[in-house]
Design a protein around this motif. Structure first.
Motif, short mmCIF file in Angstrom:
data_model
loop_
_atom_site.label_atom_id
_atom_site.label_comp_id
_atom_site.label_asym_id
_atom_site.label_seq_id
_atom_site.Cartn_x
_atom_site.Cartn_y
_atom_site.Cartn_z
N LEU A 118 0.82 -1.21 0.00
CA LEU A 118 0.00 0.00 0.00
C LEU A 118 0.86 1.27 0.00
CD1 LEU A 118 -2.97 -0.39 -0.18
CD2 LEU A 118 -3.18 0.01 2.25
N GLY A 119 1.97 1.25 0.73
CA GLY A 119 2.85 2.41 0.79
C GLY A 119 3.39 2.77 -0.58
N PRO A 120 4.14 1.86 -1.22
CA PRO A 120 4.65 2.14 -2.57
C PRO A 120 3.53 2.45 -3.56
CG PRO A 120 5.63 0.13 -1.71
CD PRO A 120 4.68 0.61 -0.68
N LEU A 121 2.40 1.75 -3.43
CA LEU A 121 1.31 1.98 -4.36
C LEU A 121 0.82 3.42 -4.29
CD1 LEU A 121 -0.79 0.86 -6.38
CD2 LEU A 121 -2.22 0.27 -4.44
N PHE A 122 0.63 3.92 -3.07
CA PHE A 122 0.14 5.28 -2.92
C PHE A 122 1.21 6.29 -3.34
CE2 PHE A 122 -3.54 3.56 -1.54
CZ PHE A 122 -4.33 4.26 -0.63
N LEU A 123 2.46 5.93 -3.13
CA LEU A 123 3.53 6.83 -3.55
C LEU A 123 3.54 6.96 -5.07
CD1 LEU A 123 6.17 8.47 -3.16
CD2 LEU A 123 7.41 6.32 -3.29
N VAL A 124 3.52 5.83 -5.73
CA VAL A 124 3.55 5.85 -7.19
C VAL A 124 2.29 6.53 -7.73
CG1 VAL A 124 3.53 4.40 -9.24
CG2 VAL A 124 5.00 3.81 -7.32
N SER A 125 1.17 6.26 -7.08
CA SER A 125 -0.07 6.90 -7.51
C SER A 125 0.03 8.41 -7.37
CB SER A 125 -1.23 6.34 -6.69
OG SER A 125 -2.40 7.08 -6.92
N GLY A 126 0.61 8.83 -6.24
CA GLY A 126 0.78 10.27 -6.02
C GLY A 126 1.68 10.89 -7.06
N MET A 127 2.76 10.20 -7.36
CA MET A 127 3.69 10.73 -8.36
C MET A 127 3.02 10.78 -9.73
SD MET A 127 7.08 8.82 -6.97
CE MET A 127 8.12 9.01 -8.37
N SER A 128 2.25 9.76 -9.99
CA SER A 128 1.52 9.72 -11.25
C SER A 128 0.56 10.91 -11.33
CB SER A 128 0.77 8.39 -11.35
OG SER A 128 -0.19 8.43 -12.34
N GLY A 129 -0.09 11.19 -10.24
CA GLY A 129 -0.99 12.34 -10.20
C GLY A 129 -0.24 13.64 -10.39
N GLY A 130 0.92 13.72 -9.77
CA GLY A 130 1.75 14.92 -9.92
C GLY A 130 2.13 15.12 -11.38
N ALA A 131 2.54 14.04 -12.02
CA ALA A 131 2.90 14.13 -13.43
C ALA A 131 1.70 14.57 -14.26
CB ALA A 131 3.42 12.77 -13.91
N ALA A 132 0.54 14.05 -13.91
CA ALA A 132 -0.67 14.42 -14.66
C ALA A 132 -0.95 15.90 -14.52
CB ALA A 132 -1.85 13.60 -14.16
N VAL A 133 -0.79 16.42 -13.33
CA VAL A 133 -1.03 17.86 -13.11
C VAL A 133 -0.07 18.68 -13.94
CG1 VAL A 133 -0.82 19.73 -11.43
CG2 VAL A 133 -2.08 17.67 -10.84
N ILE A 134 1.17 18.24 -13.98
CA ILE A 134 2.17 18.97 -14.77
C ILE A 134 1.76 18.96 -16.23
CG2 ILE A 134 4.57 18.99 -15.54
CD1 ILE A 134 5.28 17.85 -12.74
#
Lengths: 177, 313, 747
Positions: B183-199
């Motif tokens: 769950l930890g890595p999953l949420f991290l990667v998801s967060g980064m993915s979201g960050g990339a999407a915002v960019i």
């Protein structure tokens, strides 16, 4: 000093005296309960078996609720009793969610509440309200570190179990069967 | 037949019959936190790799919304507290065993940092911005010297923030569905993915959009692998874990999870990215929006489903 | 409903002005009758942080302590360690008794029926007005019909004072529903056998028994306090428990043998057990030889009732019947075939309890350790009163020769005598109802309502707005047991003891104790000489002084155990004279024979459920006492409504799922007015359904209990009358399931 409780399921009739005595003793608001009765029946008529248990917070040795509390409101008291300090609790519910037994609840005033093993009574040498009231006298409470205490002798002489031992919390409420 | 009933007591509000202590506040905060982590991560990383000129949005523009995200997230968290007047108790102690405590302190560090980073770049985005007070102008100059330190701090803290949102759940062993270290890595990667999407959404440079779209594609792939891993872990574990996994494999959360999170939030955007790379005409906003949608849904579904999952007595 | 002379008042708002909350503060009004400033030789409730009481929630009357918090508010109730009824531990209802005090749905002020805007309603009245209304009406009844035409129904401690009032007024028509609706058959049966009834609490020596046979008793779900405690003790001592029940009760789950008997066939099993015990010569020969009469007739009578014969009737395997009979005999005399308490089932209940008594007798358990002990009651001296007038008519005459063996008044008898019939020259015109919700107590509600229609006066004295209050002309709000004195508890037990009830606080709202009501009424009726003491404290102190103690001492002791003068058990070789015609334990009952009834019980089959119907069984839950507690906030919390136990096969046939709401229709077409949730469970036989009694309350003023669950009493319209003592058998009703409410039910 290690407090623990044992309930003899062979004698418990599920009358719920423990529930209402706890409620009046500890002024638990109507609609909430710190302990409860669970009945588990297995089999097919007429080959049936029924186990009745009075359950509550297990005051675990390795409690996830104490570990997960960010403010230290959830803590251990003397004898291993797990308690919540009202004015340190922020009501974040981390402890509620970390308890495998769902033994905690949010008091209407906002802090988290649960069974306290009636430590206000235990400190004065009395038994918790549920143990004191039980009409079948099926509840035992005492110090596990004392080999002569009633509970130590019950646990030594009777087969017993705890709930969800695999959750790794080391609960201190035992069920004799 | 087995009949397992609670015959009296245990009708506690929000606890019985099914745990519902956390509503929209927590998953919303986790989403905002994850998003903030992702944006800050790329901001710091891009600056450290000296790619600021190529990817200005990631360093200068996207981080402008991070303070807002964090403050909003913190506000939601505050709203969730049931004993609000005592919230300050969080900051009287550090409890290493309590992820909520880490979170409180990490946010304590990240939030001012994000404000400062945003402040340092605000003039580049709004040239007419005037600090007005002398003190602030001198502060800006002084702090600009430490941008490298700040960038490093941002990268590290962003990872911590991203991972912590997942560890927050996995540390609560009362809920078998959350009891997976994935769950930890999953949420991290998801967060980064979201960050990339915002960019991608905020960028006006085609090159930057393409770059971060590819980064997103990679992150989505990792997420899919992690999700598969997560289920493999559940199904190979104890009966309790297997029962918990059933919530997504036939239980009440099956449709929402696979449709909203996996198909709409991961597979579709990945497909769109691939198609775009092959120069098929796809509106470039579709994929990042889907990614963000998937991100919110992931957190909501995991938060609610997790509370439903129980140890079998 | 067509306008009847008397309508059920259903509206939730009271009267016109809603004065209730205005003048009556939630804090108890200081209303103590003791004159202010006069120093009494006993303590005031406000002087004590812990006051003694005995519980009023059920008839067991456990003695305990009421604890108050620092603000003087009632906090909790605990048991008195010296009390033999509870041994320091109150049951859940007693522990939850605080809820009765705190329940805001309580009756708060006297109410008088009036008509407003074409509808009947209640208006608030002062005590003076309400009591005057009653006195005037009672005088009218006395003048027009005779005082005997006023009756009292009571199941509360206040009944003692209303009884005194009624006797002074000229009527002895006083009935407790606990007789003909509950334990009556066993009293008559045991009296005919042993020369004494069982009364309350039952003298079963469970703590020392080696074999407890429960046939139609569900100890553990009924909460007869020290019996539940002693059953637990017997489990510790590894006693054998044998439970006979079509349902897997809590007691059944703790039994060595559970006999899942076909309903209505218990008498066959009892006779068969006698057959085994006598034919295998397992009975207590010396005891039978010395103490009993009619053994040879019994032996001949039970000879054909073999286990194989019983198997065909009860569906219990012959080997099981033999094994359990032998087990009982092996434990004898420390064996108890428990008489149960609510035994009014099929109309032949006195005979069934005779079988229970006979079985106990041949095993020698009566008067022996581990069987039945000989209880002793305290002797409480009566206060001096003027002689009572002798009534010319009484309840027995109204029965016109039927039920001659009944030794107490029948509540249903009084109810029937309220309905004018050509062969009665008068009928009852006035009822005082104290602490019993007659609508749920007497089966065949339509009959009760018909009787009420014929009343000139219906006075209901209660603490809560129970359904019966909706039919009253005058409602008098009684304060709870926690707010009043009452007569000394003088029930029997292993040792004689008295217990004091004193108030913990002053009465809330404008409520009053029954003693005060009775005395004030007596004043208005010119009968105050029968209440020579102004306050109950004075009366109690006088009684206690004569017993060598005082009110002040009792206020601090709570319970006083007195010196035992009788033996607990029969001594070895003792010559005992039993209060029967032969002076012996009558296995063959000459009383019954003389009255034209079977001297030894005979099995008769009872009607079985028609196709598609299921027998309606009902019982108790340990956290409730019928309708009395279902609105209590603490006890309602434990159990909010009853549910219907349905076997999985039955559920499948009828398309029912767990938790589904159903309505029930009985064999007479009566449909339950509320719905009940189905509980699909293996624990009930496929030919029956089961629910806990006391739910389905119709009074909308019971905010918690209103409409929750179903009332079994509503569906009990087929009453199987016991010809011997008039008990109302209630288990001959059958129901089927309706998944929607298709028709309005009659009230």
């Amino acid at each position: 000093m290690r407090y623990a409780m044992a309930i003899d399921t062979l004698k418990c009739v599920g009358c719920s005296d423990c529930v209402v005595a706890c409620q009046t003793e500890n002024n638990v608001p109507i609609g909430y309960s710190r302990d409860w009765i669970r009945e588990i029946m297995t089999g097919v008529y007429p080959d049936l078996h029924l186990e009745i248990r009075s359950e509550r917070c297990n005051h675990c040795d390795n409690s996830p609720c104490v570990r997960s509390c960010p403010t230290g409101a959830s803590h251990y008291e003397e004898g291993g009793i797990v308690k919540v300090t009202k004015n340190k609790c922020i009501g974040c519910s981390a402890c509620i969610v970390s308890c495998p037994y769902n033994a905690r609840y949010i008091h209407p005033e906002g802090y988290v509440d649960k069974c306290t093993f009636c430590d206000h009574r235990v400190k004065n040498g009395n038994k918790p309200a549920c143990v004191a009231v039980c009409p079948t006298k099926c509840m035992y409470f005492g110090d596990l570190d004392n080999p002569d205490s009633e509970i130590s002798r019950m646990l030594n002489s009777r087969q017993h179990k705890t709930l969800i031992p695999e959750a790794g919390t080391t609960p201190r409420v035992y069920f004799l069967f | 037949m087995t009949e397992d009933i609670i015959s009296s007591g245990r009708a506690n509000h929000l606890i019985d019959p099914v745990l519902e202590v956390w509503e929209w506040h927590i998953p919303s905060y986790l989403f905002l936190g994850g998003l903030a982590a992702g944006i800050l991560f790329f901001a710091g990383l891009t600056w450290l790799r000296k790619k600021e000129a190529m990817h200005p949005t990631s360093v200068k523009i996207a981080p402008l919304i991070v303070p807002l995200l964090l403050v909003l997230g913190l506000f939601f968290l505050f709203l969730d507290l049931k004993h609000k007047l005592y919230f300050w108790r969080l900051y009287t102690t550090i409890k290493l065993g309590a992820p909520m405590s880490w979170g409180a302190w990490v946010l304590m560090a990240v939030t001012p940092l994000s404000f400062i980073w945003a402040a340092l770049h605000i003039k580049e985005v709004f040239p007419d911005w005037d600090w007005k007070f002398d003190l602030l102008k001198r502060a800006e100059q002084w702090l600009s010297q430490y941008k490298t330190w700040m960038a490093w701090a941002m990268v590290v803290l962003a990872v911590v923030l991203g991972v912590y949102t997942g560890i927050l759940f996995s540390a609560f062993n009362g809920r078998p569905l959350w009891n997976t270290s994935i769950l930890g890595p999953l949420f991290l990667v998801s967060g980064m993915s979201g960050g990339a999407a915002v960019i991608v959404l905020m960028s006006r440079s085609k090159e930057e959009r393409h770059y971060f779209a590819k980064v997103d594609l990679l992150l989505i792939a990792i997420e899919l692998v992690l999700i598969v891993h997560m289920f493999m872990g559940f199904l190979a574990s104890t009966q309790t874990q297997i029962d918990a996994a059933q919530l997504f494999l036939g239980g009440e959360y099956t449709a929402p999870f696979w449709i909203f999170v996996v198909i709409m939030g991961l597979i579709l955007p990945a497909l769109f990215e691939l198609m775009e790379m092959r120069n098929k005409k796809i509106p470039w906003m579709v994929a990042p929006v889907l990614v963000l949608f998937g991100g919110i849904m992931l957190r909501f579904i995991i938060a609610y489903a997790g509370q439903v999952s129980q140890w079998k007595l | 409903m067509a306008t009847s002379r008397r309508e059920f008042i259903r509206i939730s708002a009271l009267g016109s002005a809603g004065l209730i909350w205005g003048s009556y503060l939630l804090k108890a009004a200081s209303d103590s009758v003791a004159a202010a400033g006069k120093a009494m030789p006993w303590l005031n409730p406000s002087d004590l942080k812990i006051t003694p009481t005995y519980c009023e929630v059920c008839f067991w009357k456990c003695a305990g302590w009421v604890h108050k918090d620092d603000k003087g508010e009632i906090w909790k109730i605990t048991g008195n360690e010296k009390d033999l009824n509870c041994n320091g531990r109150f049951c859940p209802r007693g522990t939850g008794g605080v809820g009765q005090y705190h329940d805001t749905d309580r009756l708060k002020t006297p109410l008088i029926r009036t008509e407003a805007r074409g509808k009947q309603t209640f208006r608030e009245a002062s005590w003076d007005e309400a009591l005057q209304y009653i006195a005037d009406k009672m005088a009218k009844i006395k003048a027009e019909h005779g005082p005997e035409c006023t009756a009292l129904f009571t199941h509360g401690s206040g009944g003692k004072y209303f009884t005194r009032l009624l006797k002074a007024y000229g009527s002895v028509n006083v009935a407790a529903p606990s007789y003909a609706q509950c334990r009556g058959p066993r009293e008559v049966a045991f009296y005919a056998t042993f020369g004494r009834g069982l009364d309350s609490p039952e003298n079963t020596d469970i703590r020392d028994t080696r074999c407890l046979v429960l046939i139609g008793s569900h100890i553990g779900e009924n909460m007869h306090n020290n019996q539940v405690q002693e059953m637990s003790d017997s489990i510790d001592k590894k006693a054998t428990i044998i439970t006979v029940d079509p349902r897997f009760s809590t007691a059944a789950s703790k039994s060595k043998y559970w006999l899942p008997i076909k309903p209505a066939t218990d008498l066959a099993l009892l006779l068969s057990w006698m057959n085994v015990i006598i034919s295998e010569e397992l009975y207590d020969k010396p005891y039978v030889e010395k103490n009993t009469f009619g053994f040879e007739q019994l032996k001949a009578h039970v000879a054909p009732f073999t286990p194989e014969w019983a198997y065909g009737i009860t569906t219990l395997e012959p080997e099981l019947i033999r094994k359990t009979a032998r087990e009982m005999a092996a434990a004898a005399p420390a064996v108890i075939i428990h008489p149960g308490r609510h035994v009014t089932w099929y109309g032949d209940d006195t005979q069934r309890l005779r079988a229970v008594a006979i079985l106990n007798a041949i095993l020698g358990s009566w008067g022996r350790r581990g069987g039945y002990y000989m209880p002793e009651a305290p002797v409480v001296p009566d206060i001096e009163l003027p002689p009572f007038p002798v009534p010319t008519k009484n309840w027995r005459m109204a029965l016109r020769g039927k039920y001659a063996l009944a030794d107490l008044a029948l509540a249903n008898g009084l109810c029937d005598a309220t309905i004018p019939t050509p062969d009665l020259d008068c009928s009852i015109k006035g009822w005082i109802v104290n602490g019993t919700n007659l609508m749920e107590t007497l089966p065949d509600r339509k009959n009760t309502m018909k009787a009420i229609e014929n009343l000139d006066l219906l006075v209901v004295v209660d603490t809560m707005p129970m359904e019966i209050t909706g039919w009253a002309d005058v409602v008098l709000p009684e304060c709870t047991y926690l707010e009043r004195y009452d007569s000394l508890r003088d029930t029997h037990h292993r040792e004689p003891a008295i217990a004091l009830r004193m108030p913990a606080t002053n009465p809330k709202y404008d409520t009053k104790p029954a003693f005060w009501m009775a005395r004030e009424l007596a004043k208005k009726m010119g009968l105050v000489q029968y209440f020579p003491y102004e306050t109950l404290e004075e009366e109690l102190d006088h009684e206690l002084q004569q017993m060598g103690t005082s009110l002040k001492e009792m206020q601090q002791l709570g319970v006083k155990n007195l010196e035992k003068t009788e033996n607990l058990y029969f001594a070895e070789g003792e010559d005992i004279v039993f209060d029967t015609p032969s002076g012996k334990i009558e296995l063959y009952s000459s009383t019954f024979a003389d009255a034209g009834f079977d001297p030894i019980p005979v099995y008769t089959p009872h009607p079985e459920p028609p196709e598609g119907f299921y027998r309606l069984n009902y019982g108790r839950a340990p956290m409730h006492t019928f309708t009395r507690t279902v609105n209590n906030p603490n006890l309602h919390d434990l159990m909010e409504e009853n549910n219907l136990w349905v076997h999985p096969k039955t559920a499948k046939i009828n398309g029912l799922t767990n938790g589904q709401e159903v309505w029930l229709e009985n064999q007479d077409g009566i449909v339950s007015s509320s719905s009940i949730k189905v509980r699909v469970t293996e624990r009930i036989r496929w030919d029956s359904v089961y629910m806990v009694h006391g739910f389905g309350n119709k009074s909308s003023k019971l905010s918690r209990a209103h409409g929750r669950g179903v009332s079994d009493n509503e569906l009990i319209t087929n009453v199987m009358m016991d010809p011997i003592m008039g008990g109302t058998g209630m288990r001959g009703n059958f129901v089927r399931f309706l998944t929607s409410k298709s028709e309005e039910s009659a009230l």
